[in-house]
Design an enzyme around this catalytic site. Sequence first.
Site, PDB file in Angstrom:
ATOM      1  CG  ASN A 185      -1.775   1.162   1.401  1.00 23.25           C
ATOM      2  OD1 ASN A 185      -1.334   2.283   1.221  1.00 23.25           O
ATOM      3  ND2 ASN A 185      -3.027   0.931   1.773  1.00 23.25           N
ATOM      4  CG  PHE A 232      -3.621   5.995   2.577  1.00 20.80           C
ATOM      5  CD1 PHE A 232      -2.712   6.552   3.465  1.00 20.80           C
ATOM      6  CD2 PHE A 232      -4.106   4.710   2.866  1.00 20.80           C
ATOM      7  CE1 PHE A 232      -2.301   5.870   4.602  1.00 20.80           C
ATOM      8  CE2 PHE A 232      -3.696   4.014   3.998  1.00 20.80           C
ATOM      9  CZ  PHE A 232      -2.791   4.596   4.874  1.00 20.80           C
ATOM     10  CG  ASP A 282      -4.348  -6.105   8.764  1.00 15.15           C
ATOM     11  OD1 ASP A 282      -4.158  -6.171   7.525  1.00 15.15           O
ATOM     12  OD2 ASP A 282      -5.462  -6.330   9.275  1.00 15.15           O
ATOM     13  CB  SER A 283      -4.333  -0.187   9.550  1.00 17.97           C
ATOM     14  OG  SER A 283      -3.848  -0.164   8.229  1.00 17.97           O
ATOM     15  N   GLY A 287       0.275   4.400   0.384  1.00 18.41           N
ATOM     16  CA  GLY A 287       0.022   5.353   1.464  1.00 18.41           C
ATOM     17  C   GLY A 287       0.735   4.930   2.734  1.00 18.41           C
ATOM     18  CG  HIS A 301      -4.418   4.503  12.697  1.00 20.35           C
ATOM     19  ND1 HIS A 301      -4.314   5.699  12.027  1.00 20.35           N
ATOM     20  CD2 HIS A 301      -4.565   3.565  11.747  1.00 20.35           C
ATOM     21  CE1 HIS A 301      -4.421   5.485  10.729  1.00 20.35           C
ATOM     22  NE2 HIS A 301      -4.569   4.192  10.525  1.00 20.35           N
ATOM     23  NE  ARG A 302       0.012   2.988   8.727  1.00 21.09           N
ATOM     24  CZ  ARG A 302      -1.196   3.400   8.325  1.00 21.09           C
ATOM     25  NH1 ARG A 302      -1.468   4.682   8.174  1.00 21.09           N
ATOM     26  NH2 ARG A 302      -2.134   2.519   8.063  1.00 21.09           N
ATOM     27  CE1 TYR A 340     -13.727   2.998   4.002  1.00 22.03           C
ATOM     28  CE2 TYR A 340     -11.555   1.997   4.257  1.00 22.03           C
ATOM     29  CZ  TYR A 340     -12.872   1.907   3.879  1.00 22.03           C
ATOM     30  OH  TYR A 340     -13.360   0.722   3.367  1.00 22.03           O
ATOM     31  CD  GLU A 384      -6.639 -16.105   0.289  1.00 20.36           C
ATOM     32  OE1 GLU A 384      -7.858 -16.135   0.497  1.00 20.36           O
ATOM     33  OE2 GLU A 384      -5.955 -17.089  -0.081  1.00 20.36           O
TER      34      GLU A 384
HETATM   35  P1  ITT Z   1      -1.148  -4.216   2.682  1.00 19.73           P
HETATM   36  O1  ITT Z   1      -1.976  -5.380   3.152  1.00 19.73           O
HETATM   37  O2  ITT Z   1      -0.280  -4.513   1.507  1.00 19.73           O
HETATM   38  O3  ITT Z   1      -0.392  -3.567   3.804  1.00 19.73           O
HETATM   39  P2  ITT Z   1      -3.761  -3.006   2.335  1.00 19.73           P
HETATM   40  O4  ITT Z   1      -4.225  -1.695   1.781  1.00 19.73           O
HETATM   41  O5  ITT Z   1      -4.410  -4.250   1.799  1.00 19.73           O
HETATM   42  O6  ITT Z   1      -2.179  -3.071   2.152  1.00 19.73           O
HETATM   43  P3  ITT Z   1      -4.910  -3.547   4.932  1.00 19.73           P
HETATM   44  O7  ITT Z   1      -5.329  -4.916   4.583  1.00 19.73           O
HETATM   45  O8  ITT Z   1      -4.300  -3.302   6.284  1.00 19.73           O
HETATM   46  O9  ITT Z   1      -3.868  -2.948   3.892  1.00 19.73           O
HETATM   47  O10 ITT Z   1      -6.157  -2.602   4.725  1.00 19.73           O
HETATM   48  C1  ITT Z   1      -6.280  -1.453   5.470  1.00 19.73           C
HETATM   49  C2  ITT Z   1      -7.179  -0.462   4.770  1.00 19.73           C
HETATM   50  O11 ITT Z   1      -7.699   0.411   5.799  1.00 19.73           O
HETATM   51  C3  ITT Z   1      -6.390   0.405   3.819  1.00 19.73           C
HETATM   52  O12 ITT Z   1      -6.441  -0.067   2.508  1.00 19.73           O
HETATM   53  C4  ITT Z   1      -7.079   1.762   3.984  1.00 19.73           C
HETATM   54  O13 ITT Z   1      -8.147   1.846   3.141  1.00 19.73           O
HETATM   55  C5  ITT Z   1      -7.602   1.736   5.402  1.00 19.73           C
HETATM   56  N1  ITT Z   1      -6.655   2.491   6.221  1.00 19.73           N
HETATM   57  C6  ITT Z   1      -5.622   2.020   6.969  1.00 19.73           C
HETATM   58  N2  ITT Z   1      -4.905   3.025   7.488  1.00 19.73           N
HETATM   59  C7  ITT Z   1      -5.479   4.159   7.051  1.00 19.73           C
HETATM   60  C8  ITT Z   1      -5.181   5.517   7.205  1.00 19.73           C
HETATM   61  O14 ITT Z   1      -4.112   5.915   7.887  1.00 19.73           O
HETATM   62  N3  ITT Z   1      -5.983   6.408   6.625  1.00 19.73           N
HETATM   63  C9  ITT Z   1      -7.037   6.017   5.910  1.00 19.73           C
HETATM   64  N4  ITT Z   1      -7.392   4.762   5.677  1.00 19.73           N
HETATM   65  C10 ITT Z   1      -6.604   3.821   6.248  1.00 19.73           C
END
Ligand code: ITT
Length: 205
Positions: A19, A161, A78-79, A21, A189-190, A163, A49
Amino acid sequence: MGENVRKLLSNRLIIATHNDGKIKEINELVRPYRIAATSAGELGLDDPEETGKTFAENAAIKAHAAAGASGLPALADDSGLAVAALDGAPGIYSARWAGDPRDFGAAMAKVKQALQNAGADDFSAKFVCVLCLAWPDGHEEFFTGEVHGTLSFPPRGDQGFGYDPILVPDGFEETFAEMTSAEKRALSHRARAFDKFRTACLPPL
Ligand code: ITT
């Protein structure tokens, strides 16, 4: 916590995410520590997966996959967005709510629709981040951060990025997408999860 936590002694670290972002934000967080961070995507590593039922399980899947494939310590994130009136949805499905290819405009509209369908008047929500640091020998450490806020529609702002355009953190008027990256980093949060990782695993600056 404490003396049982394994320190990160190597100055090489894989950022186990695809990701962009997250890569940008995690790179900004590790920059002061002189760590040579390489993303899983740059190394051509597979995106495993996410079969876990919790943020921690999915973070562990990604961190171990990257540590095993690279032979280096790997940090996965994971977020997601957890909406109180939706019993924590989209939660671990936050990325999946955006479909394939990802469309977060559609995902944010889906959140609004779900709140309407539920007849919700409570728009409180939080972002959650679980970081997993895994080593090639299988050792792992976890660090969690959250930021609470209120959902606001229509989406506002073009920074950040996912939400970010619909979450207004408590104590602020702007969405995360209307903030600079430094402002988001001061309360996200991160950044909060990273703060725990830094305190436990990195040498003091
Ligand atoms: P990776 O698994 O490769 O890390 P991903 O986008 O699939 O990338 P996740 O499964 O953790 O990651 O999905 C988390 C989603 O939650 C992410 O795609 C965002 O849409 C959202 N998210 C997480 N952190 C965010 C943030 O700081 N601001 C806005 N949305 C966030």
